[in-house]
Structure formats: C-alpha cells, structure tokens
Design a protein around this motif. Sequence first.
Motif, PDB file in Angstrom:
ATOM      1  N   ARG A  84      -8.648   6.015 -15.372  1.00 55.86           N
ATOM      2  CA  ARG A  84      -9.734   5.383 -14.625  1.00 55.86           C
ATOM      3  C   ARG A  84      -9.489   5.547 -13.131  1.00 55.86           C
ATOM      4  O   ARG A  84      -8.343   5.606 -12.681  1.00 55.86           O
ATOM      5  N   ARG A  85     -10.578   5.598 -12.379  1.00 53.39           N
ATOM      6  CA  ARG A  85     -10.455   5.639 -10.922  1.00 53.39           C
ATOM      7  C   ARG A  85      -9.920   4.308 -10.430  1.00 53.39           C
ATOM      8  O   ARG A  85     -10.191   3.262 -11.013  1.00 53.39           O
ATOM      9  N   ILE A  86      -9.174   4.388  -9.366  1.00 55.33           N
ATOM     10  CA  ILE A  86      -8.573   3.181  -8.785  1.00 55.33           C
ATOM     11  C   ILE A  86      -8.708   3.312  -7.275  1.00 55.33           C
ATOM     12  O   ILE A  86      -8.785   4.410  -6.756  1.00 55.33           O
ATOM     13  N   GLY A  87      -8.747   2.208  -6.568  1.00 53.73           N
ATOM     14  CA  GLY A  87      -9.016   2.232  -5.133  1.00 53.73           C
ATOM     15  C   GLY A  87      -8.069   3.069  -4.308  1.00 53.73           C
ATOM     16  O   GLY A  87      -8.489   3.838  -3.460  1.00 53.73           O
ATOM     17  N   SER A  88      -6.783   2.967  -4.567  1.00 52.48           N
ATOM     18  CA  SER A  88      -5.779   3.681  -3.775  1.00 52.48           C
ATOM     19  C   SER A  88      -4.449   3.623  -4.520  1.00 52.48           C
ATOM     20  O   SER A  88      -4.296   2.848  -5.468  1.00 52.48           O
ATOM     21  N   PRO A  89      -3.473   4.400  -4.093  1.00 51.48           N
ATOM     22  CA  PRO A  89      -2.152   4.304  -4.713  1.00 51.48           C
ATOM     23  C   PRO A  89      -1.559   2.896  -4.600  1.00 51.48           C
ATOM     24  O   PRO A  89      -0.902   2.424  -5.531  1.00 51.48           O
ATOM     25  N   ASP A  90      -1.811   2.220  -3.496  1.00 49.53           N
ATOM     26  CA  ASP A  90      -1.300   0.852  -3.338  1.00 49.53           C
ATOM     27  C   ASP A  90      -1.872  -0.086  -4.387  1.00 49.53           C
ATOM     28  O   ASP A  90      -1.162  -0.924  -4.945  1.00 49.53           O
ATOM     29  N   VAL A  91      -3.152   0.042  -4.668  1.00 44.45           N
ATOM     30  CA  VAL A  91      -3.787  -0.786  -5.695  1.00 44.45           C
ATOM     31  C   VAL A  91      -3.167  -0.484  -7.057  1.00 44.45           C
ATOM     32  O   VAL A  91      -2.895  -1.391  -7.844  1.00 44.45           O
ATOM     33  N   ALA A  92      -2.908   0.786  -7.320  1.00 44.66           N
ATOM     34  CA  ALA A  92      -2.295   1.177  -8.588  1.00 44.66           C
ATOM     35  C   ALA A  92      -0.902   0.571  -8.734  1.00 44.66           C
ATOM     36  O   ALA A  92      -0.557   0.045  -9.795  1.00 44.66           O
ATOM     37  N   TRP A  93      -0.100   0.648  -7.679  1.00 48.21           N
ATOM     38  CA  TRP A  93       1.249   0.071  -7.718  1.00 48.21           C
ATOM     39  C   TRP A  93       1.191  -1.432  -7.972  1.00 48.21           C
ATOM     40  O   TRP A  93       1.928  -1.957  -8.803  1.00 48.21           O
ATOM     41  N   LYS A  94       0.308  -2.129  -7.266  1.00 45.90           N
ATOM     42  CA  LYS A  94       0.183  -3.578  -7.451  1.00 45.90           C
ATOM     43  C   LYS A  94      -0.253  -3.919  -8.871  1.00 45.90           C
ATOM     44  O   LYS A  94       0.277  -4.842  -9.492  1.00 45.90           O
ATOM     45  N   PHE A  95      -1.225  -3.178  -9.392  1.00 44.49           N
ATOM     46  CA  PHE A  95      -1.727  -3.405 -10.743  1.00 44.49           C
ATOM     47  C   PHE A  95      -0.605  -3.245 -11.766  1.00 44.49           C
ATOM     48  O   PHE A  95      -0.409  -4.096 -12.635  1.00 44.49           O
ATOM     49  N   ALA A  96       0.151  -2.156 -11.658  1.00 48.46           N
ATOM     50  CA  ALA A  96       1.230  -1.899 -12.611  1.00 48.46           C
ATOM     51  C   ALA A  96       2.331  -2.951 -12.507  1.00 48.46           C
ATOM     52  O   ALA A  96       2.845  -3.413 -13.526  1.00 48.46           O
ATOM     53  N   HIS A  97       2.665  -3.351 -11.305  1.00 52.00           N
ATOM     54  CA  HIS A  97       3.728  -4.341 -11.136  1.00 52.00           C
ATOM     55  C   HIS A  97       3.303  -5.723 -11.649  1.00 52.00           C
ATOM     56  O   HIS A  97       4.137  -6.465 -12.163  1.00 52.00           O
ATOM     57  N   GLN A  98       2.023  -6.051 -11.543  1.00 53.80           N
ATOM     58  CA  GLN A  98       1.536  -7.325 -12.086  1.00 53.80           C
ATOM     59  C   GLN A  98       1.725  -7.385 -13.599  1.00 53.80           C
ATOM     60  O   GLN A  98       1.973  -8.451 -14.157  1.00 53.80           O
ATOM     61  N   LEU A  99       1.617  -6.235 -14.255  1.00 45.58           N
ATOM     62  CA  LEU A  99       1.766  -6.176 -15.709  1.00 45.58           C
ATOM     63  C   LEU A  99       3.186  -5.789 -16.132  1.00 45.58           C
ATOM     64  O   LEU A  99       3.449  -5.623 -17.322  1.00 45.58           O
ATOM     65  N   SER A 100       4.083  -5.636 -15.173  1.00 49.90           N
ATOM     66  CA  SER A 100       5.466  -5.198 -15.436  1.00 49.90           C
ATOM     67  C   SER A 100       5.480  -3.871 -16.198  1.00 49.90           C
ATOM     68  O   SER A 100       6.212  -3.696 -17.171  1.00 49.90           O
ATOM     69  N   MET A 101       4.654  -2.949 -15.745  1.00 54.24           N
ATOM     70  CA  MET A 101       4.512  -1.649 -16.374  1.00 54.24           C
ATOM     71  C   MET A 101       5.211  -0.601 -15.500  1.00 54.24           C
ATOM     72  O   MET A 101       5.020  -0.601 -14.290  1.00 54.24           O
ATOM     73  N   PRO A 102       6.001   0.283 -16.095  1.00 53.35           N
ATOM     74  CA  PRO A 102       6.602   1.361 -15.299  1.00 53.35           C
ATOM     75  C   PRO A 102       5.505   2.240 -14.701  1.00 53.35           C
ATOM     76  O   PRO A 102       4.507   2.532 -15.372  1.00 53.35           O
ATOM     77  N   ILE A 103       5.686   2.660 -13.467  1.00 51.67           N
ATOM     78  CA  ILE A 103       4.679   3.485 -12.804  1.00 51.67           C
ATOM     79  C   ILE A 103       5.368   4.649 -12.101  1.00 51.67           C
ATOM     80  O   ILE A 103       6.432   4.483 -11.509  1.00 51.67           O
ATOM     81  N   TYR A 104       4.747   5.819 -12.215  1.00 51.80           N
ATOM     82  CA  TYR A 104       5.308   7.046 -11.661  1.00 51.80           C
ATOM     83  C   TYR A 104       4.230   7.810 -10.913  1.00 51.80           C
ATOM     84  O   TYR A 104       3.047   7.586 -11.102  1.00 51.80           O
TER      85      TYR A 104
END
Length: 106
Positions: A63-83
């Motif tokens: 899915r489209r996401i606003g920016s890399p920063d938004v993606a990092w915040k989203f993943a960290h809120q769910l405790s999901m590994p992000i690369y």
Amino acid sequence: MAWFRRRPRASGPGGRQVNQADLEHLTQFFRTKQGVEAFIEPQTTVTETTLLLVAHDGEWTRRRIGSPDVAWKFAHQLSMPIYDVKLLGYPQRMRDYNERQRRRPV
C-alpha cells in the motif's frame, strides 16, 4: 493549451497524506498472518513511497504510505521488523510465493 503544466500535488513535497483505509488494510494483514516483516519501497518517478508487508509463507501486500518516516512509525507501533528494499532487496520467500501462484491451476 495547458498540456505540459504540472498538476499541483495535494500533499506537498513530503508525499501524499496517509489514507486510513490503507493503514487499516496493512494492520489487518499484520494481525492475521504470521512472521510479517515490512519493507519500505522508495518513491520513484512513477510510484509514491509504498510499504510492502511479507508474511512467513511469502504472501504479501503493498500500500502507498505518506513517507518513509510514516512507514517506520507504523511498523514500530506494531513491533514489526522493517527494512529498506534498496539495501536488502525483496525476500526470497516472496519470490517463491509469486512463482507458486503462477503455477497454480485456475
């Protein structure tokens, strides 16, 4: 004639605004699958920044996401590994899943 005028971007230089339905879809995918990891796909001339989620079996969604920063915040809120896809590439299990889907009888 205004053929070559650029359309103004609604969201400005930081990318488009986050669509709540997209975030809900990503959250639902994360909660219903096992071993989900996130991959940030950078903005290109054709596409905006996207977030790719890949489950343990290779099933994926994007899915489209606003920016890399938004993606990092989203993943960290769910405790999901992000690369970052630019650094790691796409996981082999995703490629294997796509191949299995192509070979599946209709």
